[in-house]
Design a protein around this motif. Sequence first.
Motif, PDB file in Angstrom:
ATOM      1  N   GLY A  46       6.717   0.232  -5.898  1.00 48.26           N
ATOM      2  CA  GLY A  46       5.305   0.580  -5.985  1.00 48.26           C
ATOM      3  C   GLY A  46       5.080   1.863  -6.758  1.00 48.26           C
ATOM      4  O   GLY A  46       4.145   1.972  -7.562  1.00 48.26           O
ATOM      5  N   ALA A  47       5.940   2.838  -6.536  1.00 47.11           N
ATOM      6  CA  ALA A  47       5.807   4.116  -7.249  1.00 47.11           C
ATOM      7  C   ALA A  47       6.092   3.934  -8.735  1.00 47.11           C
ATOM      8  O   ALA A  47       5.438   4.544  -9.589  1.00 47.11           O
ATOM      9  CB  ALA A  47       6.752   5.148  -6.647  1.00 47.11           C
ATOM     10  N   GLY A 103       7.718   9.689  -6.609  1.00 47.69           N
ATOM     11  CA  GLY A 103       6.592   9.005  -5.986  1.00 47.69           C
ATOM     12  C   GLY A 103       6.980   8.336  -4.688  1.00 47.69           C
ATOM     13  O   GLY A 103       6.255   8.404  -3.689  1.00 47.69           O
ATOM     14  N   ARG A 109       5.572   8.962  -0.806  1.00 51.99           N
ATOM     15  CA  ARG A 109       4.994   7.851  -0.049  1.00 51.99           C
ATOM     16  C   ARG A 109       5.731   7.638   1.274  1.00 51.99           C
ATOM     17  O   ARG A 109       5.118   7.311   2.284  1.00 51.99           O
ATOM     18  CB  ARG A 109       5.014   6.577  -0.898  1.00 51.99           C
ATOM     19  CG  ARG A 109       4.109   6.679  -2.104  1.00 51.99           C
ATOM     20  CD  ARG A 109       4.216   5.523  -3.078  1.00 51.99           C
ATOM     21  NE  ARG A 109       3.373   5.764  -4.230  1.00 51.99           N
ATOM     22  CZ  ARG A 109       2.750   4.817  -4.947  1.00 51.99           C
ATOM     23  NH1 ARG A 109       2.914   3.535  -4.618  1.00 51.99           N
ATOM     24  NH2 ARG A 109       1.996   5.127  -5.967  1.00 51.99           N
ATOM     25  N   HIS A 143       8.429   0.990  -1.635  1.00 54.48           N
ATOM     26  CA  HIS A 143       7.845   2.239  -2.114  1.00 54.48           C
ATOM     27  C   HIS A 143       8.422   2.645  -3.471  1.00 54.48           C
ATOM     28  O   HIS A 143       7.703   3.217  -4.308  1.00 54.48           O
ATOM     29  CB  HIS A 143       8.052   3.350  -1.084  1.00 54.48           C
ATOM     30  CG  HIS A 143       7.052   3.319   0.040  1.00 54.48           C
ATOM     31  ND1 HIS A 143       5.701   3.208  -0.162  1.00 54.48           N
ATOM     32  CD2 HIS A 143       7.208   3.397   1.395  1.00 54.48           C
ATOM     33  CE1 HIS A 143       5.055   3.205   0.998  1.00 54.48           C
ATOM     34  NE2 HIS A 143       5.957   3.322   1.964  1.00 54.48           N
ATOM     35  N   GLU A 154      -2.970  10.610  -2.728  1.00 56.50           N
ATOM     36  CA  GLU A 154      -2.595   9.989  -4.003  1.00 56.50           C
ATOM     37  C   GLU A 154      -2.818  10.939  -5.166  1.00 56.50           C
ATOM     38  O   GLU A 154      -2.052  10.931  -6.142  1.00 56.50           O
ATOM     39  CB  GLU A 154      -3.388   8.697  -4.194  1.00 56.50           C
ATOM     40  CG  GLU A 154      -2.938   7.575  -3.259  1.00 56.50           C
ATOM     41  CD  GLU A 154      -3.744   6.306  -3.436  1.00 56.50           C
ATOM     42  OE1 GLU A 154      -4.825   6.381  -4.076  1.00 56.50           O
ATOM     43  OE2 GLU A 154      -3.306   5.244  -2.942  1.00 56.50           O
ATOM     44  N   GLU A 198       0.093  13.286  -5.115  1.00 55.91           N
ATOM     45  CA  GLU A 198       1.259  12.589  -5.654  1.00 55.91           C
ATOM     46  C   GLU A 198       1.213  12.541  -7.174  1.00 55.91           C
ATOM     47  O   GLU A 198       2.200  12.837  -7.853  1.00 55.91           O
ATOM     48  CB  GLU A 198       1.332  11.161  -5.110  1.00 55.91           C
ATOM     49  CG  GLU A 198       2.499  10.357  -5.675  1.00 55.91           C
ATOM     50  CD  GLU A 198       2.398   8.866  -5.426  1.00 55.91           C
ATOM     51  OE1 GLU A 198       3.041   8.111  -6.183  1.00 55.91           O
ATOM     52  OE2 GLU A 198       1.673   8.456  -4.506  1.00 55.91           O
ATOM     53  N   SER A 243       0.850  -1.192   0.000  1.00 55.83           N
ATOM     54  CA  SER A 243       0.000   0.000   0.000  1.00 55.83           C
ATOM     55  C   SER A 243       0.882   1.237   0.000  1.00 55.83           C
ATOM     56  O   SER A 243       1.930   1.255   0.649  1.00 55.83           O
ATOM     57  CB  SER A 243      -0.903   0.011   1.240  1.00 55.83           C
ATOM     58  OG  SER A 243      -1.544   1.269   1.378  1.00 55.83           O
ATOM     59  N   SER A 244       0.466   2.246  -0.712  1.00 54.89           N
ATOM     60  CA  SER A 244       1.236   3.495  -0.748  1.00 54.89           C
ATOM     61  C   SER A 244       1.217   4.193   0.597  1.00 54.89           C
ATOM     62  O   SER A 244       2.093   5.018   0.894  1.00 54.89           O
ATOM     63  CB  SER A 244       0.678   4.443  -1.816  1.00 54.89           C
ATOM     64  OG  SER A 244      -0.597   4.952  -1.422  1.00 54.89           O
TER      65      SER A 244
END
Length: 470
Positions: A389-390, A460, A464, A386, A148, A151, A140-141
């Motif tokens: 994920g980003a 990103g 996060r 992160h 979000e 971001e 999860s961010s």
Amino acid sequence: MSVLCQRVLLLASVASAAQLPRLHPTAASSLGEGTWWAKVGDHLVHAPATDSGLSSNVGDYYYAYGSHGALTDELHEKRVGGAGRLHIFHLPEGKDSLATQLPKVAGRRDSVSALVQLNHQDVLSDARLFPAYDVPKDYSSGLSSAGERVEKQAVDSITPSSAMRQLKELVALGDGSTQTRSYSNPTASANSVSFLEKKFKEMGYSVCKQQFGEQTSVVASLQGSDAGAGSVTLGGHYDSRPFEGLAPGAVDNGSGAAAVLTIAKALADAKVKPQKSIFFAAFAAEEPGLLGSEEYANRLMKSSAGTSFAEAGSNFSQQLFTRLCGEEPASSFLEANTRGKGSRNKAKHQALVMDEIAWRSTNIKASTGPVVNLESYDWAKDVLDHLAGASQAHNGKSLKVTHSNNPFGSDHISFLQKGIHSVLSIHGDDEGYPHYHQSADNLDQVDPSLYAMITKMNAGALLRLAGIDA
């Protein structure tokens, strides 16, 4: 006997030293029962014959990553296998038996990673293309829906043209007659510091200069809303090589330092309000041995009774900012808040480092696509997740994200050695870059699309890690 003759004899003995036997991977089943093997690049190494002069015990072998030129004479002598930038050493008396220290606190091609004991059935990369780093299924961010959106607004503003614009300005700097940012050129260094300071101030950030000896790093600050949440550093070194003459350093490391500026501008334009305080750091003097990031990390962790995050309250960011750049840094918030909690700082500070993030290797298959390698120990999983994920959110499948658990040779080491979770972003197959530390390291070597994607990934991840009030 002359030193030259001794050197020739040593190299001759190295060339004739016993090596671990090799097999094609498909031949693993032909090995006898109980025989150990390890996959090394595109081949297998396995237990040697009893008359080879080498141990049959897999635990007597260790491996490390680094350029061949970074290996000491002793390491060359004890090297018995490997592939590319991966080296296997025969150390039957253990890794502490080496008479010479590992070259670890140095630049990318002058250092090696820590030694790791070899195990049966290890699968080791040759360092050209490391294994993919997949985003965990439960990732999860950590941001709210509103966060979000902020971001996305900030990251979407980063484009190949905006990233290249910052890079072109930085690469154009010099001493008035030569294009260079060499740490050994006082005029060029002063001009670089003035440029960076001016850029951050134009974006509206508080800026300070962290001076040590004759070198100066530039640090900008964005205060977070939660004093107890900690802080995040986004950094890259601005100095270049060769030390004399033309040294544009577009890839190494104009790309990383300019990306710090690009991300800082994206956050300023989006009016981001982070929960953790953010520090944008342009490190000085990485090339002579990680000097700028080491000074920065030392000031973060300098031991003293100190004020804690909680005691600092809303003034945390400004107080830490002052201590980072003061002539006599006082107690460390980080040290005060991690005592008794183990050697790895899991929450109070995290760092993203960018170095050589703009060259697309022709040694990697075109079908693989552009590659970024995330280099750090596995225990920095929060930062690794992160970043991956980003990238998934902002680059989709356009950028292949890989991971190496054997870090060395850049500013992330200064943080990792102090237990601070830090990850280096670096383009894939960095060893293959043909213009490393040369005057030909210019803008023509930059792939704008790859450069923008790695910059977006770090932007990103920074948001996060820091959290967003929205």
